[in-house]
Design a protein around this motif. Structure first.
Motif, PDB file in Angstrom:
ATOM      1  N   VAL A  85       0.833  -1.199   0.000  1.00 48.04           N
ATOM      2  CA  VAL A  85       0.000   0.000   0.000  1.00 48.04           C
ATOM      3  C   VAL A  85       0.872   1.255   0.000  1.00 48.04           C
ATOM      4  O   VAL A  85       0.603   2.219  -0.739  1.00 48.04           O
ATOM      5  CB  VAL A  85      -0.956  -0.005   1.205  1.00 48.04           C
ATOM      6  CG1 VAL A  85      -1.734   1.316   1.282  1.00 48.04           C
ATOM      7  CG2 VAL A  85      -1.920  -1.184   1.112  1.00 48.04           C
ATOM      8  N   VAL A  86       1.913   1.258   0.824  1.00 50.28           N
ATOM      9  CA  VAL A  86       2.818   2.413   0.867  1.00 50.28           C
ATOM     10  C   VAL A  86       3.436   2.657  -0.507  1.00 50.28           C
ATOM     11  O   VAL A  86       3.521   3.798  -0.976  1.00 50.28           O
ATOM     12  CB  VAL A  86       3.904   2.196   1.943  1.00 50.28           C
ATOM     13  CG1 VAL A  86       5.024   3.223   1.810  1.00 50.28           C
ATOM     14  CG2 VAL A  86       3.285   2.275   3.328  1.00 50.28           C
ATOM     15  N   ARG A  87       3.849   1.599  -1.162  1.00 46.98           N
ATOM     16  CA  ARG A  87       4.426   1.736  -2.498  1.00 46.98           C
ATOM     17  C   ARG A  87       3.390   2.253  -3.496  1.00 46.98           C
ATOM     18  O   ARG A  87       3.694   3.098  -4.343  1.00 46.98           O
ATOM     19  CB  ARG A  87       4.988   0.385  -2.959  1.00 46.98           C
ATOM     20  CG  ARG A  87       5.823   0.462  -4.233  1.00 46.98           C
ATOM     21  CD  ARG A  87       6.604  -0.818  -4.458  1.00 46.98           C
ATOM     22  NE  ARG A  87       5.725  -1.985  -4.610  1.00 46.98           N
ATOM     23  CZ  ARG A  87       6.167  -3.221  -4.742  1.00 46.98           C
ATOM     24  NH1 ARG A  87       7.473  -3.476  -4.706  1.00 46.98           N
ATOM     25  NH2 ARG A  87       5.327  -4.227  -4.884  1.00 46.98           N
ATOM     26  N   ASP A  88       2.148   1.768  -3.389  1.00 44.75           N
ATOM     27  CA  ASP A  88       1.087   2.254  -4.274  1.00 44.75           C
ATOM     28  C   ASP A  88       0.754   3.715  -4.012  1.00 44.75           C
ATOM     29  O   ASP A  88       0.247   4.417  -4.900  1.00 44.75           O
ATOM     30  CB  ASP A  88      -0.168   1.405  -4.122  1.00 44.75           C
ATOM     31  CG  ASP A  88      -0.049   0.048  -4.796  1.00 44.75           C
ATOM     32  OD1 ASP A  88       0.925  -0.148  -5.562  1.00 44.75           O
ATOM     33  OD2 ASP A  88      -0.918  -0.815  -4.571  1.00 44.75           O
ATOM     34  N   LEU A  89       1.023   4.192  -2.806  1.00 40.60           N
ATOM     35  CA  LEU A  89       0.839   5.614  -2.495  1.00 40.60           C
ATOM     36  C   LEU A  89       1.938   6.474  -3.112  1.00 40.60           C
ATOM     37  O   LEU A  89       1.880   7.704  -3.031  1.00 40.60           O
ATOM     38  CB  LEU A  89       0.835   5.821  -0.971  1.00 40.60           C
ATOM     39  CG  LEU A  89      -0.395   5.316  -0.213  1.00 40.60           C
ATOM     40  CD1 LEU A  89      -0.131   5.305   1.293  1.00 40.60           C
ATOM     41  CD2 LEU A  89      -1.615   6.176  -0.539  1.00 40.60           C
ATOM     42  N   GLY A  90       2.940   5.828  -3.708  1.00 42.70           N
ATOM     43  CA  GLY A  90       4.049   6.553  -4.317  1.00 42.70           C
ATOM     44  C   GLY A  90       5.126   6.942  -3.325  1.00 42.70           C
ATOM     45  O   GLY A  90       5.951   7.817  -3.622  1.00 42.70           O
ATOM     46  N   LEU A  91       5.140   6.290  -2.160  1.00 40.61           N
ATOM     47  CA  LEU A  91       6.113   6.619  -1.124  1.00 40.61           C
ATOM     48  C   LEU A  91       7.253   5.596  -1.131  1.00 40.61           C
ATOM     49  O   LEU A  91       7.020   4.415  -1.376  1.00 40.61           O
ATOM     50  CB  LEU A  91       5.428   6.640   0.244  1.00 40.61           C
ATOM     51  CG  LEU A  91       4.243   7.611   0.360  1.00 40.61           C
ATOM     52  CD1 LEU A  91       3.571   7.462   1.724  1.00 40.61           C
ATOM     53  CD2 LEU A  91       4.677   9.048   0.123  1.00 40.61           C
ATOM     54  N   THR A 115       9.889   2.871  -0.116  1.00 38.95           N
ATOM     55  CA  THR A 115      10.091   1.792   0.838  1.00 38.95           C
ATOM     56  C   THR A 115      11.035   0.794   0.187  1.00 38.95           C
ATOM     57  O   THR A 115      11.035   0.668  -1.042  1.00 38.95           O
ATOM     58  CB  THR A 115       8.754   1.125   1.234  1.00 38.95           C
ATOM     59  OG1 THR A 115       8.959   0.252   2.343  1.00 38.95           O
ATOM     60  CG2 THR A 115       8.109   0.378   0.095  1.00 38.95           C
ATOM     61  N   PRO A 116      11.878   0.113   0.946  1.00 32.23           N
ATOM     62  CA  PRO A 116      12.841  -0.799   0.319  1.00 32.23           C
ATOM     63  C   PRO A 116      12.163  -1.872  -0.530  1.00 32.23           C
ATOM     64  O   PRO A 116      11.084  -2.369  -0.185  1.00 32.23           O
ATOM     65  CB  PRO A 116      13.555  -1.435   1.519  1.00 32.23           C
ATOM     66  CG  PRO A 116      13.374  -0.463   2.631  1.00 32.23           C
ATOM     67  CD  PRO A 116      12.051   0.180   2.410  1.00 32.23           C
TER      68      PRO A 116
END
Length: 329
Positions: A115-121, A123-124
């Motif tokens: 989800v964090v990656r889909d938010l464009g943020l 993360t490793p």
């Protein structure tokens, strides 16, 4: 306001045969006493309820509260943190902190990172090892870092979690799969500074409470905030207030993740810098420990002139604000 307190008391489980590691996330009596004292000082009446088993008994007996101050972590399964909030939702009793969906999502570190990656943020990069056969499909460059997908308090994280070779990765993954009976998160290891950011509020009202750097001392297990480093933090770790450019970038990222994930009222987000000094999301704790003395969030608040009573007051204010604003929150 009559406030019920839901929590998992470590002594309750130890008396029933559970181990110290199994109960590492659970609270001590002085945590409950601290919360109770702060809420009483703020003008509330409190009632100790206890864990999910005790909550079920209380609800069946007809006991009710204007709000529940919930810090219950749960014991079994990947949805354990969501259990108490789900029960309270069923009885339409409002409570502090995040809802069942957020608590189930964020406990699963891999699902949360999706989800964090889909938010464009940032993360490793990561993959999940669910069984030994999955190791053959790991294509990430070394060094890597391996940890259980759904544990907290550093459980399953040790000096062996950072690996440099396929053989070492296989060894740690097989060990974690055997001991914790859950998938293993394998992600790119970040070598930079480690920060934890405290947050309070919900949605557009969310704000940073400050940033703290976690510095590993000579006696610490190298390279990570491991289970032993957390357990013996007085001798292995130094906490430093962070107000530099790196800290401000970490706070900005943490706030974006907090809002994007839908976390509520208060908690912590861990951020680490990569080899180029850029911050990345590591994980979020929407039910952060709030022991008056030893919890990271409380220590961080103290560094920023926020008293324990002020922190509890902020949590209650946030819960009241969102409940007044929308019946769905």
């Amino acid at each position: 306001m009559k406030i019920g307190l839901t929590y998992d008391l470590q002594d309750w489980y130890l008396a029933r045969g559970y181990t110290l590691e199994e109960t590492a996330e659970f609270d001590r009596v002085d945590t409950i006493e601290g919360i109770e004292s702060a809420l009483t000082s703020l003008g509330h009446e409190t009632e100790r309820v206890g864990n999910a088993f005790e909550l079920v008994e209380a609800l069946a007996a007809g006991r009710r509260w204007d709000m529940v101050f919930n810090i219950a972590e749960g014991l079994h399964g990947p949805g354990r943190e969501a259990l108490v909030p789900a029960l309270l939702d069923a009885y339409r009793i409002p409570y502090t902190f995040s809802d069942p969906l957020v608590l189930a999502l964020t406990l699963d570190k891999a699902a949360c990172k999706h989800v964090v990656r889909d938010l464009g943020l940032p993360t490793p990069d990561f993959t999940v090892v669910r069984e030994p056969a999955d190791l053959a499909a790991v294509r990430l460059p070394f060094p890597l870092f391996a940890k259980p997908c759904t544990e907290g308090t550093g459980k399953g994280i040790s000096g062996a979690s950072r690996v440099e070779t396929p053989e070492a990765l296989r060894e740690i993954c097989l060990d974690l799969l055997s001991r914790f009976r859950q998938p293993v998160l394998v992600e790119t290891y970040l070598p930079g500074r480690e920060f934890t950011v405290g947050l309070a509020g919900t949605g557009s009202r969310a704000r940073s409470l400050g940033c703290m750097e976690v510095v590993f001392l000579e006696r610490a297990e190298a390279g990570a905030y491991t289970y032993l480093n957390k357990k013996d933090f007085e001798n292995r770790v130094e906490y430093r207030p962070a107000r530099c450019a790196d800290a401000r970038a970490a706070e900005e990222l943490a706030l974006a993740a907090w809002r994007g994930l839908g976390c509520r009222d208060a908690g912590r987000i861990d951020i680490r810098l990569d080899a180029d000094g850029r911050p990345s999301f590591i994980e979020v704790n929407p039910l952060a420990g709030i022991n008056p003395i030893i919890s990271d969030l409380v220590i961080l608040c103290g560094m920023n002139t926020i008293s324990y009573q002020d922190l509890i007051g902020m949590i209650m204010d946030s819960a009241r604000e969102r409940l007044a604003g929308s019946p769905a929150c």
